[in-house]
Write an enzyme that holds these catalytic residues in place. Structure first.
Site, PDB file in Angstrom:
ATOM      1  NE  ARG A  54     -43.746   1.183 -40.180  1.00 21.76           N
ATOM      2  CZ  ARG A  54     -44.370   1.063 -41.374  1.00 21.76           C
ATOM      3  NH1 ARG A  54     -43.932   1.688 -42.422  1.00 21.76           N
ATOM      4  NH2 ARG A  54     -45.418   0.274 -41.494  1.00 21.76           N
ATOM      5  CB  ALA A 135     -55.842   2.332 -38.269  1.00 22.40           C
ATOM      6  CG  ASP A 160     -58.147   4.003 -46.863  1.00 14.88           C
ATOM      7  OD1 ASP A 160     -58.512   4.201 -48.045  1.00 14.88           O
ATOM      8  OD2 ASP A 160     -57.208   3.241 -46.565  1.00 14.88           O
ATOM      9  CD  GLU A 165     -61.388  -2.920 -46.043  1.00 13.64           C
ATOM     10  OE1 GLU A 165     -60.433  -3.505 -46.594  1.00 13.64           O
ATOM     11  OE2 GLU A 165     -61.233  -1.887 -45.369  1.00 13.64           O
ATOM     12  CG  HIS A 184     -57.913  -1.036 -47.226  1.00 13.43           C
ATOM     13  ND1 HIS A 184     -58.286  -2.036 -46.375  1.00 13.43           N
ATOM     14  CD2 HIS A 184     -56.656  -0.697 -46.858  1.00 13.43           C
ATOM     15  CE1 HIS A 184     -57.300  -2.316 -45.533  1.00 13.43           C
ATOM     16  NE2 HIS A 184     -56.297  -1.494 -45.805  1.00 13.43           N
TER      17      HIS A 184
END
Length: 191
Positions: A54, A135, A160, A165, A184
């Protein structure tokens, strides 16, 4: 999907138009240094999209509209579906890397894609290329990426997502001026 594609494209625009560096020229009073940060056009540059789900499909449509040579690597998608958006399917990721001015990752994190962009693959990228990852963390070896950027082999990165994280503030990528990051948030918009 729209938001993530726009974020990846935003990284491409910010890097190609040298937004951060040119902003610093103005705000630091160093107007005369503007010619050391020459922008480039995206038109006619080659972008390699890794993944055509998508998000990758939306990214491909945007890159084609910008008159970029849009290469797509996704071994799980029929080539006619990639051609339907006027992009070029590629069957060999490593051969496509040497052609790409920008590489943008749009694949899921799976055992197959974990570490997909390790030291060897990063070293195989075209000199001066920009790697964008909106991604998943873990697709890119961050130490190898930092080394390729510090050596001048790669021109920039837009990230990102990170392997860990939130990332450590000691992450060597953060000391490199050619790296742009976001926390993110690519898929998070009011819409």
């Amino acid at each position: 999907a729209v938001s993530v594609a726009e974020q990846a494209l935003g990284f491409m625009f910010a890097w190609s138009k040298r937004i951060s560096a040119l902003h610093a020229c103005v705000t630091s009073g160093n107007w005369g240094s503007r010619h050391t940060h020459f922008p480039v056009e995206l038109a006619e540059k080659a972008v390699l999209l890794v993944g055509f789900g998508r998000i990758g499909m939306r990214m491909a449509r945007r890159c084609v509209a910008l008159e970029m040579r849009t290469l797509v690597y996704d071994p799980y998608v029929r080539m006619d579906l990639i051609r339907a958006v006027d992009a070029e399917p590629v069957s060999d990721l490593d051969q496509a890397l040497v052609q790409a001015d920008f590489v943008s990752l749009h694949c899921p994190k799976t055992p197959e894609t974990l570490g997909l962009f390790g030291a060897a693959r990063i070293a195989a990228m075209k000199k001066g290329a920009v790697l964008i990852n909106t991604a998943r963390g873990g697709l890119v070896d961050e130490a190898a990426l930092a080394g390729a950027l510090a050596s001048g082999h790669l021109g920039g990165a837009g990230l990102d997502v990170f392997a860990s994280e939130p990332p450590s503030l000691n992450n060597p990528l953060f000391a490199l001026p050619q790296v742009m990051t976001s926390p993110h948030m690519a898929g998070v918009t009011w819409e």
